[in-house]
Enzyme design. Sequence first.
Site, mmCIF file in Angstrom:
data_model
loop_
_atom_site.group_PDB
_atom_site.id
_atom_site.type_symbol
_atom_site.label_atom_id
_atom_site.label_comp_id
_atom_site.label_asym_id
_atom_site.label_seq_id
_atom_site.Cartn_x
_atom_site.Cartn_y
_atom_site.Cartn_z
ATOM 1 C CB SER A 136 -0.833 0.004 1.286
ATOM 2 O OG SER A 136 -1.410 1.271 1.511
ATOM 3 C CE1 TYR A 149 -3.822 -2.624 5.476
ATOM 4 C CE2 TYR A 149 -3.481 -0.288 5.036
ATOM 5 C CZ TYR A 149 -3.717 -1.566 4.580
ATOM 6 O OH TYR A 149 -3.835 -1.804 3.223
HETATM 7 N N1 NAP Z 1 -8.730 -0.595 -1.101
HETATM 8 C C1 NAP Z 1 -7.699 0.161 -0.786
HETATM 9 O O1 NAP Z 1 -7.822 1.403 -0.639
HETATM 10 C C2 NAP Z 1 -6.322 -0.444 -0.654
HETATM 11 C C3 NAP Z 1 -5.224 0.424 -0.671
HETATM 12 C C4 NAP Z 1 -3.953 -0.085 -0.530
HETATM 13 C C5 NAP Z 1 -3.767 -1.456 -0.387
HETATM 14 N N2 NAP Z 1 -4.850 -2.288 -0.361
HETATM 15 C C6 NAP Z 1 -4.594 -3.725 -0.175
HETATM 16 O O2 NAP Z 1 -5.157 -4.456 -1.252
HETATM 17 C C7 NAP Z 1 -5.521 -5.763 -0.817
HETATM 18 C C8 NAP Z 1 -6.943 -6.078 -1.268
HETATM 19 O O3 NAP Z 1 -7.819 -5.166 -0.631
HETATM 20 P P1 NAP Z 1 -9.205 -4.717 -1.278
HETATM 21 O O4 NAP Z 1 -9.181 -3.255 -1.390
HETATM 22 O O5 NAP Z 1 -9.554 -5.524 -2.461
HETATM 23 O O6 NAP Z 1 -10.176 -5.051 -0.026
HETATM 24 P P2 NAP Z 1 -11.460 -5.984 0.103
HETATM 25 O O7 NAP Z 1 -12.424 -5.755 -0.991
HETATM 26 O O8 NAP Z 1 -11.926 -5.769 1.512
HETATM 27 O O9 NAP Z 1 -10.871 -7.463 -0.046
HETATM 28 C C9 NAP Z 1 -10.081 -8.055 0.942
HETATM 29 C C10 NAP Z 1 -10.019 -9.559 0.693
HETATM 30 O O10 NAP Z 1 -9.228 -10.162 1.733
HETATM 31 C C11 NAP Z 1 -9.916 -11.299 2.209
HETATM 32 N N3 NAP Z 1 -9.595 -11.604 3.600
HETATM 33 C C12 NAP Z 1 -9.626 -10.756 4.671
HETATM 34 N N4 NAP Z 1 -9.384 -11.444 5.803
HETATM 35 C C13 NAP Z 1 -9.185 -12.736 5.447
HETATM 36 C C14 NAP Z 1 -8.943 -13.942 6.160
HETATM 37 N N5 NAP Z 1 -8.858 -13.969 7.504
HETATM 38 N N6 NAP Z 1 -8.797 -15.092 5.468
HETATM 39 C C15 NAP Z 1 -8.916 -15.106 4.118
HETATM 40 N N7 NAP Z 1 -9.161 -14.010 3.384
HETATM 41 C C16 NAP Z 1 -9.317 -12.851 4.047
HETATM 42 C C17 NAP Z 1 -11.392 -10.937 2.053
HETATM 43 O O11 NAP Z 1 -12.171 -12.119 1.950
HETATM 44 P P3 NAP Z 1 -13.175 -12.720 3.058
HETATM 45 O O12 NAP Z 1 -13.710 -11.588 3.860
HETATM 46 O O13 NAP Z 1 -14.205 -13.450 2.241
HETATM 47 O O14 NAP Z 1 -12.322 -13.654 3.833
HETATM 48 C C18 NAP Z 1 -11.395 -10.209 0.729
HETATM 49 O O15 NAP Z 1 -11.502 -11.119 -0.334
HETATM 50 C C19 NAP Z 1 -5.302 -5.788 0.695
HETATM 51 O O16 NAP Z 1 -4.076 -6.406 0.987
HETATM 52 C C20 NAP Z 1 -5.256 -4.313 1.072
HETATM 53 O O17 NAP Z 1 -4.471 -4.099 2.229
HETATM 54 C C21 NAP Z 1 -6.124 -1.817 -0.496
#
Ligand code: NAP
Length: 285
Positions: A136, A149
Site C-alpha cells: 500500500s 495497518y
Molecule cells: N482498497 C484500498 O484502498 C487499498 C489500498 C492499498 C492497499 N490495499 C490492499 O489491497 C488488498 C486487497 O484489498 P481490497 O481493497 O480488495 O479489499 P477488500 O475488498 O476488503 O478485499 C479483501 C479480501 O481479503 C480477504 N480476507 C480478509 N481477511 C481474510 C482472512 N482472515 N482469510 C482469508 N481471506 C481474508 C477478504 O475475503 P473474506 O472476507 O471473504 O475472507 C477479501 O476477499 C489488501 O491487501 C489491502 O491491504 C487496499
Amino acid sequence: METKGKALVTGASSGIGRETALRLAREGFQVIAAARRKERLEELAKRSPNIVPRPVDLSDSQALDDFSRELLNLSEPVTVLINNAGFSLRGALEDVSLSSIKSLFEVNLFALIKITQACLPWMRRLRKGTIVNLSSIVGKFPFPTSGPYSATKHAVEAITDALRMEVRPFGIRVVTIRPGMIGTEFNETANRLTGDLLSRTDPDYKPVYQTYGAGMAKLFTNVSIPGPELIADLIVEAVLSDSPGAVYAKGPFVKELLGERLRLDDEGFYRLMMEKTGLKGLIVE
Ligand SMILES: NC(=O)c1ccc[n+]([C@@H]2O[C@H](COP(=O)([O-])OP(=O)(O)OC[C@H]3O[C@@H](n4cnc5c(N)ncnc54)[C@H](OP(=O)(O)O)[C@@H]3O)[C@@H](O)[C@H]2O)c1
C-alpha cells in the site's frame, strides 16, 4: 484455451483480488480463488471454468497449515501467487488493542509468508514463478490512525524486497503492488471492525480524530476514487510481462506523495503530512 499454468489469488472474494482472479482466468490461468466467504467464491467460479474456489480463513493457524500442505502437494503447482488478502483497522495507537493488532499481522503478514513458503519449493524446482505482494502507499509512510495497518505493510515491503533478491537467481520474479485509496469493501470492513472510535476514545483524542477526519475529507474533495480494476490491471500486467518491474504504484496522490517522501528528509516529510492531514495547527489544551 491452453492453460498458462496455475495461479493462486488470496482475498479473491471481493475487490482487487476478485478482479485479478477474473482477469487471470480470462488470460488462461487455472485460478485457485481463496478467501473466507464460500458463497462469494462459488459465485465467482460460475463466471469462469478456470476458477476453483478454496474457502480458507487465513487467520486460523490450523486452516493455514492445511492449506499450505495442500499447496506443497498439488499435482500441478502454483507458479503465479498473488498475496492479496488483507484488511485494516483504524485508531490512534492507544485505541487499538494488542490482540486486534496481532490479528492484522496474522492475515496481512504471517499468512502471506506461510503461503509464499508453501509455493516457493515448486517454483524453485521449476526455475520459474511470479509472486505479487499487495502492499500500500502506507507501506512507505503511515497516515495518522493507521499505524498498525501501516506496520503490516511496511513489513510486507521488507519481506518482498529481500525475497526479490533471494530468488532472482532461480528465475522467480517478485513484485510489490502499492495502491493508494481504491473503491472496494476495504473501507467498509475497516469501519465495521474498528467500531465507533469517537464514542469509546478518551476525550483527548476527539479533536485529533475530528480534525484529521476533516483534513482527509478536504484532501479528497473532488477526487474520484478508482475501482479495483485499476490495480487488477497492474497485477496482470506484471504477471504477463517478460521482465516485470520491482514495484507498481497507482491511485490518488500516490505518485505525488511517494515522490515527496523521496525528495524530503524525515523532518520535512513529517511537516508535509501534518499539513496535508490538517493536524498541523492542532493543540489540545
Ligand atoms: N482498497 C484500498 O484502498 C487499498 C489500498 C492499498 C492497499 N490495499 C490492499 O489491497 C488488498 C486487497 O484489498 P481490497 O481493497 O480488495 O479489499 P477488500 O475488498 O476488503 O478485499 C479483501 C479480501 O481479503 C480477504 N480476507 C480478509 N481477511 C481474510 C482472512 N482472515 N482469510 C482469508 N481471506 C481474508 C477478504 O475475503 P473474506 O472476507 O471473504 O475472507 C477479501 O476477499 C489488501 O491487501 C489491502 O491491504 C487496499
